[in-house]
Design a protein around this motif. Structure first.
Motif, short mmCIF file in Angstrom:
data_model
loop_
_atom_site.label_atom_id
_atom_site.label_comp_id
_atom_site.label_asym_id
_atom_site.label_seq_id
_atom_site.Cartn_x
_atom_site.Cartn_y
_atom_site.Cartn_z
N ASN A 162 7.32 72.76 48.14
CA ASN A 162 7.95 71.90 49.14
C ASN A 162 9.12 72.61 49.80
OD1 ASN A 162 6.22 69.79 48.76
ND2 ASN A 162 7.55 68.69 47.34
N ALA A 163 9.88 73.39 49.04
CA ALA A 163 11.00 74.13 49.62
C ALA A 163 10.49 75.17 50.61
CB ALA A 163 11.82 74.80 48.51
N GLN A 164 9.36 75.82 50.28
CA GLN A 164 8.81 76.79 51.21
C GLN A 164 8.33 76.13 52.48
OE1 GLN A 164 5.79 78.84 48.98
NE2 GLN A 164 7.16 80.56 48.59
N ALA A 165 7.72 74.95 52.37
CA ALA A 165 7.21 74.26 53.55
C ALA A 165 8.35 73.84 54.47
CB ALA A 165 6.40 73.03 53.13
N ALA A 166 9.51 73.54 53.92
CA ALA A 166 10.63 73.08 54.73
C ALA A 166 11.36 74.23 55.41
CB ALA A 166 11.61 72.29 53.86
N GLU A 167 11.06 75.48 55.04
CA GLU A 167 11.81 76.61 55.56
C GLU A 167 11.42 77.04 56.97
OE1 GLU A 167 11.57 79.78 52.78
OE2 GLU A 167 12.75 78.74 51.29
N GLY A 168 10.19 76.79 57.36
CA GLY A 168 9.79 77.31 58.66
C GLY A 168 8.78 76.44 59.36
N TYR B 259 1.92 72.42 65.90
CA TYR B 259 2.85 73.01 64.94
C TYR B 259 2.77 72.27 63.62
CZ TYR B 259 4.67 74.55 69.42
OH TYR B 259 4.78 75.07 70.68
N SER B 260 3.13 72.95 62.55
CA SER B 260 3.15 72.34 61.23
C SER B 260 4.50 72.65 60.58
CB SER B 260 2.02 72.90 60.37
OG SER B 260 2.10 72.39 59.06
N PHE B 261 5.21 71.60 60.17
CA PHE B 261 6.49 71.77 59.46
C PHE B 261 6.91 70.45 58.84
CE2 PHE B 261 7.63 70.39 63.68
CZ PHE B 261 8.67 69.50 63.48
N ASP B 262 7.83 70.54 57.90
CA ASP B 262 8.45 69.37 57.29
C ASP B 262 9.96 69.54 57.39
OD1 ASP B 262 6.11 67.99 56.37
OD2 ASP B 262 5.93 69.50 54.79
N LEU B 263 10.64 68.42 57.54
CA LEU B 263 12.11 68.46 57.56
C LEU B 263 12.63 68.51 56.14
CD1 LEU B 263 13.06 65.81 60.28
CD2 LEU B 263 12.81 68.27 60.54
N SER B 264 13.70 69.26 55.94
CA SER B 264 14.36 69.28 54.63
C SER B 264 15.08 67.96 54.43
CB SER B 264 15.35 70.44 54.56
OG SER B 264 16.41 70.21 55.46
N ASP C 70 19.47 74.71 55.31
CA ASP C 70 18.74 73.50 55.70
C ASP C 70 18.52 73.43 57.20
OD1 ASP C 70 18.42 72.51 53.19
OD2 ASP C 70 19.99 70.98 53.33
N TRP C 71 19.41 74.02 57.97
CA TRP C 71 19.38 73.91 59.42
C TRP C 71 18.65 75.07 60.08
CZ3 TRP C 71 21.24 69.70 62.13
CH2 TRP C 71 21.91 68.76 61.36
N ARG C 72 18.11 75.99 59.30
CA ARG C 72 17.36 77.11 59.86
C ARG C 72 15.87 76.78 59.81
NH1 ARG C 72 20.48 80.60 56.16
NH2 ARG C 72 22.53 80.64 57.11
#
Length: 179
Positions: free
Chosen positions: A11-17, A38-43, A162-164
């Motif tokens: 989950n942490a990896q998915a939230a990174e980019g 696009y595919s991403f999740d917010l932290s 978190d903001w990157r």
């Protein structure tokens, strides 16, 4: 315990980019359009900031270059589009707005983020910009635009992972055509 750690790590990896799942150009009567997914999740930190009234800005950039053997590539198109996601505490609704064009309200964050993950095809160049039959190099990327945040949060965003949130440039070739 090992399974719980591996789930947290994934989950942490998915939230990174941000991953660009698909990106291509389409010819239309209005001009050339960018179709992207696009595919991403917010932290958790970004979700918390959003629910506390801080809007998030997602900017998609596209560059189209014509390769030249005798000099640097010629930049034919350089465009960007920003989608703003915000939350209204009083109405308990999320709002997604494409700068200067469209605004919609949503009941859930996932619904609002769907507008970012699958944006409308937007015209990036008129029909006369690209020469039919010519091959161009196209580059697309998306990022969380921290420069549009309020100034105190810009400082925090520079120092917090978190903001990157951004993608790498996705590059592909496109041969201009007419319908």
């Amino acid at each position: 315990m090992l399974l719980a750690f591996s789930l947290q790590h994934s989950n942490a990896q998915a939230a990174e980019g941000i991953e660009i799942v698909e990106a291509h150009l389409e010819d239309s009567t209005e001009g050339y359009r960018l179709a992207a997914t696009y595919s991403f999740d917010l932290s958790r930190g970004l979700e918390d900031a959003l629910t506390r009234g801080i809007p998030l800005y997602f900017t998609t950039e596209i560059e189209i270059n014509k390769p030249r053997w005798y000099w640097f590539d010629a930049k034919e198109v350089s465009e960007s589009q920003t989608i703003r996601i915000s939350y209204n505490v009083l109405t308990r609704q999320y709002h997604a707005a494409i700068t200067g064009r469209l605004q919609q309200s949503f009941a859930s964050l996932d619904d609002a983020l769907s507008m970012v993950r699958r944006p409308n095809r937007w015209v990036i160049a008129d029909r006369n910009t690209l020469k039919v039959g010519q091959t161009y190099e196209v580059a697309v990327r998306m990022q969380l635009d921290v420069a549009q945040l309020p100034k105190p949060f810009q400082v925090h965003a520079m120092n917090s992972s978190d903001w990157r949130l951004s993608s790498n440039w996705k590059r592909f070739t496109y041969t201009a055509e007419r319908q």
